[in-house]
Design a protein around this motif. Structure first.
Motif, PDB file in Angstrom:
ATOM      1  N   HIS A  74       0.821  -1.211   0.000  1.00 14.83           N
ATOM      2  CA  HIS A  74       0.000   0.000   0.000  1.00 14.83           C
ATOM      3  C   HIS A  74       0.853   1.258   0.000  1.00 14.83           C
ATOM      4  O   HIS A  74       2.068   1.208   0.227  1.00 14.83           O
ATOM      5  N   THR A  75       0.179   2.367  -0.235  1.00  7.22           N
ATOM      6  CA  THR A  75       0.790   3.690  -0.074  1.00  7.22           C
ATOM      7  C   THR A  75       0.417   4.219   1.308  1.00  7.22           C
ATOM      8  O   THR A  75      -0.757   4.223   1.682  1.00  7.22           O
ATOM      9  N   ALA A  76       1.419   4.642   2.051  1.00 12.49           N
ATOM     10  CA  ALA A  76       1.174   5.196   3.386  1.00 12.49           C
ATOM     11  C   ALA A  76       0.973   6.699   3.269  1.00 12.49           C
ATOM     12  O   ALA A  76       1.716   7.381   2.552  1.00 12.49           O
ATOM     13  N   MET A  77      -0.034   7.199   3.953  1.00 18.06           N
ATOM     14  CA  MET A  77      -0.329   8.630   3.910  1.00 18.06           C
ATOM     15  C   MET A  77      -0.277   9.224   5.317  1.00 18.06           C
ATOM     16  O   MET A  77      -0.801   8.644   6.267  1.00 18.06           O
ATOM     17  N   VAL A  78       0.380  10.391   5.425  1.00 23.19           N
ATOM     18  CA  VAL A  78       0.384  11.161   6.671  1.00 23.19           C
ATOM     19  C   VAL A  78      -0.117  12.553   6.323  1.00 23.19           C
ATOM     20  O   VAL A  78       0.351  13.167   5.362  1.00 23.19           O
ATOM     21  N   GLU A  79      -1.058  13.042   7.089  1.00 19.72           N
ATOM     22  CA  GLU A  79      -1.665  14.338   6.795  1.00 19.72           C
ATOM     23  C   GLU A  79      -1.118  15.425   7.704  1.00 19.72           C
ATOM     24  O   GLU A  79      -1.121  15.295   8.930  1.00 19.72           O
ATOM     25  N   LEU A  80      -0.632  16.509   7.094  1.00 14.96           N
ATOM     26  CA  LEU A  80      -0.197  17.691   7.827  1.00 14.96           C
ATOM     27  C   LEU A  80      -1.171  18.815   7.463  1.00 14.96           C
ATOM     28  O   LEU A  80      -1.112  19.372   6.383  1.00 14.96           O
ATOM     29  N   SER A  81      -2.066  19.109   8.386  1.00 12.30           N
ATOM     30  CA  SER A  81      -3.126  20.080   8.103  1.00 12.30           C
ATOM     31  C   SER A  81      -3.212  21.109   9.219  1.00 12.30           C
ATOM     32  O   SER A  81      -3.213  20.770  10.401  1.00 12.30           O
ATOM     33  N   GLY A  82      -3.255  22.384   8.826  1.00 10.73           N
ATOM     34  CA  GLY A  82      -3.402  23.457   9.804  1.00 10.73           C
ATOM     35  C   GLY A  82      -2.070  24.054  10.230  1.00 10.73           C
ATOM     36  O   GLY A  82      -1.030  23.842   9.602  1.00 10.73           O
ATOM     37  N   ILE A  83      -2.122  24.812  11.316  1.00 10.57           N
ATOM     38  CA  ILE A  83      -0.949  25.514  11.827  1.00 10.57           C
ATOM     39  C   ILE A  83       0.051  24.516  12.410  1.00 10.57           C
ATOM     40  O   ILE A  83      -0.326  23.609  13.168  1.00 10.57           O
ATOM     41  N   ILE A  84       1.313  24.697  12.067  1.00 10.07           N
ATOM     42  CA  ILE A  84       2.381  23.845  12.606  1.00 10.07           C
ATOM     43  C   ILE A  84       2.824  24.449  13.933  1.00 10.07           C
ATOM     44  O   ILE A  84       3.458  25.509  13.966  1.00 10.07           O
ATOM     45  N   ALA A  85       2.466  23.793  15.016  1.00 12.64           N
ATOM     46  CA  ALA A  85       2.745  24.356  16.339  1.00 12.64           C
ATOM     47  C   ALA A  85       2.723  23.243  17.384  1.00 12.64           C
ATOM     48  O   ALA A  85       2.081  22.210  17.179  1.00 12.64           O
ATOM     49  N   PRO A  86       3.409  23.436  18.499  1.00 15.01           N
ATOM     50  CA  PRO A  86       3.369  22.438  19.570  1.00 15.01           C
ATOM     51  C   PRO A  86       1.942  22.216  20.064  1.00 15.01           C
ATOM     52  O   PRO A  86       1.194  23.169  20.240  1.00 15.01           O
ATOM     53  N   GLY A  87       1.574  20.965  20.255  1.00 15.58           N
ATOM     54  CA  GLY A  87       0.242  20.648  20.758  1.00 15.58           C
ATOM     55  C   GLY A  87      -0.840  20.642  19.711  1.00 15.58           C
ATOM     56  O   GLY A  87      -1.967  20.232  19.992  1.00 15.58           O
ATOM     57  N   ALA A  88      -0.541  21.102  18.492  1.00  9.04           N
ATOM     58  CA  ALA A  88      -1.540  21.131  17.430  1.00  9.04           C
ATOM     59  C   ALA A  88      -1.567  19.791  16.696  1.00  9.04           C
ATOM     60  O   ALA A  88      -0.716  18.926  16.903  1.00  9.04           O
ATOM     61  N   ASP A  89      -2.565  19.621  15.818  1.00 12.03           N
ATOM     62  CA  ASP A  89      -2.630  18.399  15.024  1.00 12.03           C
ATOM     63  C   ASP A  89      -1.408  18.267  14.123  1.00 12.03           C
ATOM     64  O   ASP A  89      -1.003  17.158  13.780  1.00 12.03           O
ATOM     65  N   ALA A  90      -0.839  19.410  13.727  1.00 12.44           N
ATOM     66  CA  ALA A  90       0.342  19.398  12.858  1.00 12.44           C
ATOM     67  C   ALA A  90       1.614  19.657  13.655  1.00 12.44           C
ATOM     68  O   ALA A  90       2.554  20.261  13.155  1.00 12.44           O
ATOM     69  N   SER A  91       1.672  19.205  14.891  1.00 17.06           N
ATOM     70  CA  SER A  91       2.887  19.376  15.691  1.00 17.06           C
ATOM     71  C   SER A  91       3.966  18.434  15.190  1.00 17.06           C
ATOM     72  O   SER A  91       3.697  17.401  14.578  1.00 17.06           O
ATOM     73  N   ALA A  92       5.205  18.788  15.464  1.00 20.03           N
ATOM     74  CA  ALA A  92       6.324  17.937  15.056  1.00 20.03           C
ATOM     75  C   ALA A  92       6.221  16.556  15.695  1.00 20.03           C
ATOM     76  O   ALA A  92       6.518  15.539  15.051  1.00 20.03           O
ATOM     77  N   GLU A  93       5.778  16.509  16.929  1.00 16.26           N
ATOM     78  CA  GLU A  93       5.673  15.227  17.630  1.00 16.26           C
ATOM     79  C   GLU A  93       4.726  14.276  16.906  1.00 16.26           C
ATOM     80  O   GLU A  93       5.048  13.105  16.673  1.00 16.26           O
ATOM     81  N   LYS A  94       3.554  14.768  16.536  1.00 24.05           N
ATOM     82  CA  LYS A  94       2.569  13.907  15.874  1.00 24.05           C
ATOM     83  C   LYS A  94       2.991  13.531  14.455  1.00 24.05           C
ATOM     84  O   LYS A  94       2.844  12.377  14.031  1.00 24.05           O
ATOM     85  N   ILE A  95       3.511  14.497  13.707  1.00 21.80           N
ATOM     86  CA  ILE A  95       3.871  14.218  12.316  1.00 21.80           C
ATOM     87  C   ILE A  95       5.056  13.265  12.239  1.00 21.80           C
ATOM     88  O   ILE A  95       5.055  12.313  11.447  1.00 21.80           O
ATOM     89  N   THR A  96       6.081  13.481  13.039  1.00 19.61           N
ATOM     90  CA  THR A  96       7.253  12.605  12.985  1.00 19.61           C
ATOM     91  C   THR A  96       6.913  11.183  13.446  1.00 19.61           C
ATOM     92  O   THR A  96       7.411  10.211  12.873  1.00 19.61           O
ATOM     93  N   SER A  97       6.065  11.069  14.471  1.00 20.94           N
ATOM     94  CA  SER A  97       5.648   9.739  14.925  1.00 20.94           C
ATOM     95  C   SER A  97       4.861   9.014  13.837  1.00 20.94           C
ATOM     96  O   SER A  97       5.033   7.808  13.628  1.00 20.94           O
ATOM     97  N   SER A  98       4.015   9.759  13.139  1.00 16.15           N
ATOM     98  CA  SER A  98       3.211   9.166  12.062  1.00 16.15           C
ATOM     99  C   SER A  98       4.111   8.716  10.912  1.00 16.15           C
ATOM    100  O   SER A  98       3.924   7.624  10.349  1.00 16.15           O
TER     101      SER A  98
END
Length: 325
Positions: A74-98
């Motif tokens: 399969h193709t793996a997809m990670v979504e980065l949506s919205g403001i890039i900031a700590p605690g946000a859906d697009a935080s570095a912690e969440k995106i890098t873990s994904s």
């Protein structure tokens, strides 16, 4: 004739205030009974809430951890949506873990970072960019592409250049390679209102961003140098990520934005594509699996009911206390 009340109290018809005492006593007993019912009502509501939450955690959280790939390529997809900031859906912690989870899956044929972001924290963007470069080196056989939807600007584009290729729509908004720091100054208004600002600091420049004090020329110059340093870091990352594909122009790093069509012409992007088309035509694995780190059910429950839960517990604690009268 004698009247007996709860708690062993006794009153006779010889008491001239017996009617008033009777009514007062009955009212007190009714109030105490009402308080008892409320306390038990709150207790059982709380117990029911905890029981239902426990059941939902068992049914939902465990099922969400099941293997959803089915062992298929399969193709793996990670979504980065919205403001890039700590605690946000697009935080570095969440995106890098994904991204880490997406690359680790042995059935992943390629990874797509789908971006729809106006930017955000330079530190968070740098962290995501660095992780993308690291994963590309660690898994050289798994390509990493960025697919832009509506907007990929500033910190969003900072992240995008960490991908092997960038795909856009013709009307996507790309660029804004710049840095800003904004705020307000209220000194003129304060003068009109006769308000005096009293700011005491230890350190000559400690109050340089205070909106209620005049902006000094030397403070402004220092902030501009700071912004230029971060801007240069941004430019270096773009040049590193895009390499010889970049067709630099005098205004490329001025903070301007371009359409997706123009960005391909300038080498800021590689071509046109969507999540589905890149998965199907480029990666050759049209089955897409979303690895984006979502809020767990427990987190959602905590956020949604946390305030009301705390209020209920506080109310129960208060009502359980002895009543002074």
């Amino acid at each position: 004739m004698a009247w007996f009340f709860s708690r062993g109290s006794k009153m006779t018809d010889n008491d001239p205030n017996w009617e008033r005492s009777l009514i007062s006593k009955l009212a007190q007993d009714a109030l105490l009974e009402q308080r008892r019912r409320r306390r038990w009502g709150i207790f059982f509501k709380l117990l029911t809430f905890l029981y239902v939450t426990f059941l939902l955690l068992i049914l939902v959280d465990w099922s969400s951890k099941a293997d959803f790939t089915g062992g298929k390529k399969h193709t793996a997809m990670v979504e980065l949506s919205g403001i890039i900031a700590p605690g946000a859906d697009a935080s570095a912690e969440k995106i890098t873990s994904s991204l880490e989870a997406a690359f680790k899956d042995k059935n992943t044929q390629g990874v797509i970072l789908r971006i729809n972001s106006p930017g955000g924290s330079p530190v968070q963007a740098q962290t995501i960019y660095d992780e993308m470069r690291r994963l590309r080196k660690k898994y050289p056989d798994i390509p990493l592409y960025a697919v832009v939807e509506d907007i990929c600007a500033s910190g969003g584009y900072f992240v995008a250049v960490g991908a092997e290729r960038i795909y856009v729509a013709k009307a996507s908004i790309i660029g804004s390679i710049g840095v800003l720091m904004n705020g307000f100054g209220f000194t003129g208004l304060m003068d009109k209102l006769g308000i005096e600002r009293r700011l005491i600091t230890a350190g000559e420049h400690k109050g340089m961003l205070d909106p209620f004090s005049p902006l000094q020329d030397n403070d402004k110059e220092y902030i501009e140098r700071l912004m230029k340093d971060i801007h240069q870091q941004f430019i270096s990352v773009v040049r590193e990520g895009r390499g010889k594909r970049l067709k630099e122009t005098p205004d490329m790093f001025s903070g301007l934005i371009w359409t997706g069509d123009k960005s391909v012409e300038l080498g800021l992007a590689d071509g046109f594509g969507t999540l589905d088309s890149v998965a199907r035509d480029v990666i050759k694995a049209e089955d897409i699996v979303d690895y984006t780190q979502k809020e767990g059910f427990a987190e959602k429950v905590a956020k949604r009911f946390g305030a009301s839960m705390a209020s209920t517990l506080a109310e129960y604690a208060v009502r359980a206390l002895p009543v002074m009268r």
